[in-house]
Structure formats: C-alpha cells, structure tokens
Design an enzyme around this catalytic site. Structure first.
Site, PDB file in Angstrom:
ATOM      1  N   TYR A 210       0.800  -1.228   0.000  1.00 48.74           N
ATOM      2  CA  TYR A 210       0.000   0.000   0.000  1.00 48.74           C
ATOM      3  C   TYR A 210       0.834   1.280   0.000  1.00 48.74           C
ATOM      4  O   TYR A 210       0.284   2.370   0.004  1.00 48.74           O
ATOM      5  CB  TYR A 210      -0.950   0.001   1.207  1.00 48.74           C
ATOM      6  CG  TYR A 210      -1.860  -1.200   1.185  1.00 48.74           C
ATOM      7  CD1 TYR A 210      -2.989  -1.209   0.359  1.00 48.74           C
ATOM      8  CD2 TYR A 210      -1.555  -2.335   1.918  1.00 48.74           C
ATOM      9  CE1 TYR A 210      -3.801  -2.321   0.296  1.00 48.74           C
ATOM     10  CE2 TYR A 210      -2.359  -3.452   1.864  1.00 48.74           C
ATOM     11  CZ  TYR A 210      -3.478  -3.444   1.047  1.00 48.74           C
ATOM     12  OH  TYR A 210      -4.273  -4.555   0.979  1.00 48.74           O
ATOM     13  N   LYS A 211       2.151   1.146   0.019  1.00 45.60           N
ATOM     14  CA  LYS A 211       2.984   2.338   0.154  1.00 45.60           C
ATOM     15  C   LYS A 211       3.400   2.912  -1.204  1.00 45.60           C
ATOM     16  O   LYS A 211       3.186   2.270  -2.236  1.00 45.60           O
ATOM     17  CB  LYS A 211       4.213   2.020   1.005  1.00 45.60           C
ATOM     18  CG  LYS A 211       3.918   1.235   2.257  1.00 45.60           C
ATOM     19  CD  LYS A 211       2.898   1.879   3.204  1.00 45.60           C
ATOM     20  CE  LYS A 211       2.831   1.082   4.499  1.00 45.60           C
ATOM     21  NZ  LYS A 211       1.679   1.337   5.323  1.00 45.60           N
ATOM     22  N   ILE A 212       4.061   4.070  -1.169  1.00 44.01           N
ATOM     23  CA  ILE A 212       4.393   4.781  -2.409  1.00 44.01           C
ATOM     24  C   ILE A 212       5.319   3.954  -3.299  1.00 44.01           C
ATOM     25  O   ILE A 212       5.155   3.893  -4.507  1.00 44.01           O
ATOM     26  CB  ILE A 212       4.985   6.171  -2.095  1.00 44.01           C
ATOM     27  CG1 ILE A 212       3.899   7.033  -1.428  1.00 44.01           C
ATOM     28  CG2 ILE A 212       5.495   6.858  -3.365  1.00 44.01           C
ATOM     29  CD1 ILE A 212       4.367   8.375  -0.909  1.00 44.01           C
TER      30      ILE A 212
END
Ligand SMILES: *Cc1c(COP(=O)(O)O)cnc(C)c1O
Length: 393
Positions: free
Chosen positions: A179-181
């Site tokens: 879910y991170k960049i």
C-alpha cells in the site's frame, strides 16, 4: 498503493534467482540489499540504513536501537496504522496516544500535554504523505530530552523545509508493503545517523548476530534479537522501485497542484487541509476539511454515486478507536510479557480519549492522486467535484 511496476523489477528479480544467493550475508557488502541500503541512505540524507522485512520490524529495531523498553512511555498520534503502537508494545513500552490537529498529523500542543517523566520517545507519523510540523516536534524533543523516531511508512520521499522526512529524528522508519508509495511486496527500512543505534538495530534484526562487514568498529555487546532480514529477492524489486520514486512523486504532485488550484476558490464549505510544507507533501492524497461531518458524508456519497473515489479520512484501522487489542489492553501473547499486566491502569485508554481527532477526521475528505490519469479524465473529475461542492453547500 503500488503506483508503477514493470519489466525492470522482473529483470532484477530474475538476476537474483539465477544467482542462487537469497541471503544478504552471502555476498557481504556487495549484496543487492547492501546496495539498496546505501542508495536509500543517500536519498534520505542519513548516514546509515538497515533494510528489514517490514515497516513494523523497522519500528521495533529503531525502538530497540534507542533502548526503549519496560517502564518507558512512547508518544504517538491517534491517526496512524495500528503497527506504530504495536511496535511500542513489542519492546515492552507503553503507547501514549495524542491528538492530531487539522493537518491530520500529531498535535505538538497535545504532545506537550502528555509528556511525563517516563516519556522516552515520540513517533511523529507523516500520515498519508503529509509532513508533520518537524520544527515544533524537534524543539519539544530537545527541550525535554526525548528521542524521536519518525514513521515515514506513508511518506517515502517527502520532505519538510528541504530536508527529507526520516532525517530529522534520531531514526526514521519506512515501509514497502503493497500500500505504500514504493513497494517490494513486504519490506521496510530504518535510517539513522547514530552508529550505536544502527548496530543495536542490526543485532535486533539478525538473531543477535552482527557481521564484521556491518560493523567494522562494533561498540556494543550482542543481545538476543529476532529475524527481520530482508531477502535479496525483495531488495532487487526495491532497488528498481527506488529508482522510480522521484518520477512517481513528480506525477502525484502535478495532479495535486492542478486539483488544489481549481478547487481552492470554489466554496468556503470546502477548505484545503493545512499542510506544514506543501512542497514536501508526497501528494499521494488531497484533503479538504468541511464544516460538518454531515456535509462530508453527503459529499462522499454523492461522489461515489458518480464513481469518483472520494473517502472520509476516518478510514478503518487507521484511527486509535479501532485498535481493539490496545484499547482493551491485551498487549502481548503472554501475560508476563504484557506491559498492561505489569503497569495496570484501567484509565489509560478510552474510545473517546481524542475527541478533536475524531471530529476533524469525520469532517475531512480525501481524494487519492494517481499516476495513470489522463489530463482529460482529471479535468472531468475536477468539474464533477466542483459541481458536488455546490450541491452540498
Ligand atoms: C504500513 C504502516 C506501518 C507498518 O508497515 P508494515 O510494513 O505493514 O509493517 C507503520 N506505520 C504506518 C503509518 C503505516 O502506514
């Protein structure tokens, strides 16, 4: 959310698979993991970086590196993923939950209110890409001689006053989960300028062992750690993802700027949320603060009916009132390891303990930016958002 992934990641992974070397310590400081660590430390502007198996692991290693443990309190915001608080419990310290303000980040004012002689560290969380007020937090920390570990899980590459997030505190932690960049499936990193902290973190992440290559001048004795190593396969993906970071942030910021520019003067009902450093914001989301939660709900409902992904900032799992094991004080798998059993205080937590946070979150709506939206689609979306704003006024 992973923004971009392609053949380059597959190629890097293929190389590792063909090499038959999956453990970072086989190739010493020539491993892919060591290479990524050096690149990442340089990117953030920190001396040392330790790659680990998750963001939670990075937090645990950071706290262990700071010698945080039983008897200590660690201050963290009401608005973050539960892992921030879980890591504090994992090292045997007590999470102290404080309010956020309208910037959706930790309220320096409430940090001051909650400091006690037991406060050992603060974890400012750069939530949803938004930089915390690091000037205030660092001066509070210096004033009270408290350590700072920044939670940069959701804000990789962001900055505050020209300095990268993660480089302010005694340590900074990152997550590379889905879910991170940027992502390598599951993974994390810890950055620091403090050699002793770094070496303690290495020991914590590698079963109590430390290799000469990591610590040419070891200053500490070993202790029993865990295994939070990152595999060479994950590091291979991470190295490619890291090379994409600036480009991803550039595209997100361009979308955000256009959105804000066009929505700014539409109506008083819809105020762009305050950002402590608008240039340093990762721009993965754009937030607006509304006058009432009813208006916010109406806006979200109407937008979703028109297939626009607008959401209320109070998302499941990210607000302290959802953290069941913490609110109910079940702090570990075994009572003798549960800090809540040792330090009994039935009034420590309450679902309404941070009313300002709940109020602000219920009135804040978020729109996620993307890297794959055409200018036309973006324009149409903004036109519809403007229309909805006028409807809910
Ligand atoms: C994702 C996240 C973490 C934990 O990272 P994992 O890699 O899932 O362990 C910690 N803090 C915040 C704010 C996060 O968003």
């Amino acid at each position: 959310m992973v923004y971009k992934v392609g053949d380059e990641e597959l190629e890097a992974i293929r190389k590792v698979v063909n090499s038959y070397k999956f453990d970072r310590y086989i190739d010493g400081d020539k491993s892919v993991t060591s290479l990524v660590e050096r690149d990442f430390a340089k990117k953030i502007g920190s001396k040392y970086c330790l790659a680990v198996s998750s963001g939670t692991a990075a937090l645990i290693c950071g706290l262990a590196g700071m010698e945080v443990g039983p008897g200590d309190e660690v201050i963290l915001p009401s608005y973050t993923y539960i892992a921030t608080a879980l890591a504090v419990l994992a090292v045997g310290a007590i999470p102290v939950i404080v309010e956020i303000d309208e910037s959706l980040t930790i309220s320096p004012q409430d940090v001051r209110n909650k400091i006690t002689p037991k406060t050992k560290a603060i974890i400012p969380v750069h939530m949803r890409g938004l930089p915390c007020n690091m000037s205030e937090i660092m001066s509070i920390a210096q004033e009270h001689k408290i350590l700072v570990i920044e939670d940069v899980a959701q804000a990789c590459g962001g900055s505050y006053k020209g300095i990268k997030l993660g480089a302010f505190g005694d340590a900074g932690m990152f997550s590379f989960n889905h879910y991170k960049i940027i992502s390598c499936g599951e993974g994390g990193a810890l950055v620091t300028n403090n050699l002793k902290l770094y070496q303690r973190a290495i020991i914590q992440h590698h079963g109590g062992w430390i290799y000469e290559v990591d610590a040419p001048n070891l200053q500490i004795e070993s202790f029993a750690g865990w295994n939070f190593r990152l595999s060479e396969i994950s590091s291979a993906m991470l190295s490619v993802q890291l090379s994409r970071l600036d480009n991803i942030l550039g595209q997100l910021r361009a979308e955000k700027n256009l959105l804000l520019e066009r929505m700014r003067y539409v109506s008083n009902t819809l105020q762009a949320s305050h950002i402590h450093d608008i240039k340093g914001d990762c721009a993965s989301n754009v937030f607006f603060l509304m006058e009432s939660s009813e208006q916010a709900k109406k806006f979200v409902k109407r937008a979703n009916e028109l297939n626009i992904d607008v959401w209320c900032a109070h998302t499941k799992g990210h607000v302290y009132s959802d953290w069941e094991p913490i609110l109910e004080q079940r702090g570990a798998h075994h009572t003798l390891r549960d800090v809540f059993q040792i330090n009994k205080d039935p009034n420590l937590y309450h679902p309404n303990m941070c009313p300002n946070s709940l109020d602000i979150l219920s009135r804040t709506i978020g729109i996620s930016t993307r890297v794959d939206r055409s200018p036309n689609t973006l324009n149409e979306m903004i036109n519809m958002l403007i229309k909805i704003t006028k409807e809910v006024e």
